[in-house]
Design an enzyme around this catalytic site. Sequence first.
Site, PDB file in Angstrom:
ATOM      1  N   ASP A 197       0.864  -1.177   0.000  1.00 20.21           N
ATOM      2  CA  ASP A 197       0.000   0.000   0.000  1.00 20.21           C
ATOM      3  C   ASP A 197       0.902   1.229   0.000  1.00 20.21           C
ATOM      4  OD1 ASP A 197      -1.672   2.154   0.546  1.00 20.21           O
ATOM      5  OD2 ASP A 197      -2.944   1.012   1.911  1.00 20.21           O
ATOM      6  N   ARG A 258     -13.548  -4.116  -3.913  1.00 16.07           N
ATOM      7  CA  ARG A 258     -14.232  -3.585  -5.089  1.00 16.07           C
ATOM      8  C   ARG A 258     -13.954  -4.507  -6.268  1.00 16.07           C
ATOM      9  NH1 ARG A 258     -17.150  -1.343  -2.357  1.00 16.07           N
ATOM     10  NH2 ARG A 258     -17.741   0.858  -2.226  1.00 16.07           N
ATOM     11  N   GLU A 287     -22.372  -6.281 -11.296  1.00 21.02           N
ATOM     12  CA  GLU A 287     -23.197  -6.799 -10.209  1.00 21.02           C
ATOM     13  C   GLU A 287     -24.676  -6.638 -10.524  1.00 21.02           C
ATOM     14  OE1 GLU A 287     -22.046  -5.248  -6.403  1.00 21.02           O
ATOM     15  OE2 GLU A 287     -19.985  -5.956  -6.602  1.00 21.02           O
ATOM     16  N   HIS A 306     -22.096  -9.455  -2.428  1.00 20.20           N
ATOM     17  CA  HIS A 306     -21.688  -8.151  -1.877  1.00 20.20           C
ATOM     18  C   HIS A 306     -22.258  -7.958  -0.465  1.00 20.20           C
ATOM     19  CE1 HIS A 306     -20.272  -3.955  -3.341  1.00 20.20           C
ATOM     20  NE2 HIS A 306     -20.082  -4.069  -2.036  1.00 20.20           N
TER      21      HIS A 306
END
Length: 348
Positions: A197, A258, A287, A306
Site C-alpha cells: 500500500d 471492489r 453486479e 456483496h
Amino acid sequence: MRVLAAGDHFVSPELLETSLRDEAGDSADLDVRRLTLPWPVEPFGPVGGVREASGDEETLIKALDGVEICLTQMAPFTEDVFAAAPDLRLVAVCRGGPVNVDLAAATRADVAVSYAPGRNASAAAEYAVGMILAAMRHIPNADSELHAGSWRGDLYAYDKAGLELSGTTVGLVGYGAIGRIVARVLQAFGARVLASDPYADAEALAEDGVTLVDLDDLLGASSVVSLHARLTPETRHLIDARRLALLPRGAVLVNTARGELLDHGPLPDALADGRLRAVALDVYDVEPPAADWALRGLPNVVATPHLAGATRQTAERAARIVAGEAARHLRGLPPAHLANPEVTGGGA
C-alpha cells in the site's frame, strides 16, 4: 430545519431519523422527511453520472424541496439534483466514500459533503477472514454437497485436503482500517502477513508487525492474497493476468473490496491450470454477475452477493456517524469528515 432521511432497506429512514434526534437533542427544531430507496432489494448502479447509486433523480429532487440537510447512503446526488435543490447545505453519506455524489457539482453549489469512514471496517474485516477460511478449507462446497446427499470423505485425501492459516504467508493489498483488522486476526491464527500500500502508515505497520513490500513481491511470496484497496483509476484491474502469473501455484485469491480491482477475464484459466487453488469473491466487475458468468458453479469458487458490510452494527454505526455530522451543522460547525474541503461553509 427541514431534513431528508433518504434511507433504504439497510440504513432505513427511521434509523437515520432516530439517530439524528438522539444526536441533535430535544431542543432541535427538526422537520424530518423520509424517503426509502430500493437498495439492496434492487442492485445499485450508475445514475446520472454518479456510480453506485439507488433510486432516480426525479424522486430525489421532489423530496429535497426546501431541505437543508440530507442523510443518505445511496441517493444519486448528481449535477441536476444539486441545481434543483437551492436550499441544500449538507449531504451526509453513510459510506466510506461518497461515490454516489458528484463532488464537483456539490462544491459549485456550495454544499458540504461528508461521509462515514470506518463504519463497516469490523464487518468487512470479519467477512474477509471468513472468505479466506471458506476458500482454504472447502467449506461452502462441502456444505452444499452434504445437503445434496453426498458425503465428501474424499476431501480428506492428501491431494484434496485444505490448507491452514498457521504458518502461511498472506498478502494484503491495501492496508487501511479494514486491512489492519484482517492482519491482526490472521496473525492470531499464526499467519505471516505482508502488505502492499503506497499510502500505508509506517508507524501502524511497525506496531502491527506487518512487513510492507512492493506489490509484485507480495504476489510472488503469498499463498493467500486478499484485496482491501480503494478503487481509483490507478487501481482498476490492479490484479491482472501479468500479476496473477506471479502467484505461487495453488494460491488463494480473495476480493471483498471492489470488483474492478481484479481483472476477472483471466480467472477461469488460472483456476483450471492450478495457478489458483481457489477464489473467493464478494464483489464483481458487473453486479449481479450475468447468467453466463464464467465462474458460476465452479467448486473452487466461493461467491457471495456483496455482503461484507452487511451487519446490523454497520447500519447503526453509519446512521450515528452521519447524524453526528448533521448535529455539527446545526451547531454551526463544519463536518468532521468533509469530502470537499473547497466548501468553506458547512455550518448552519
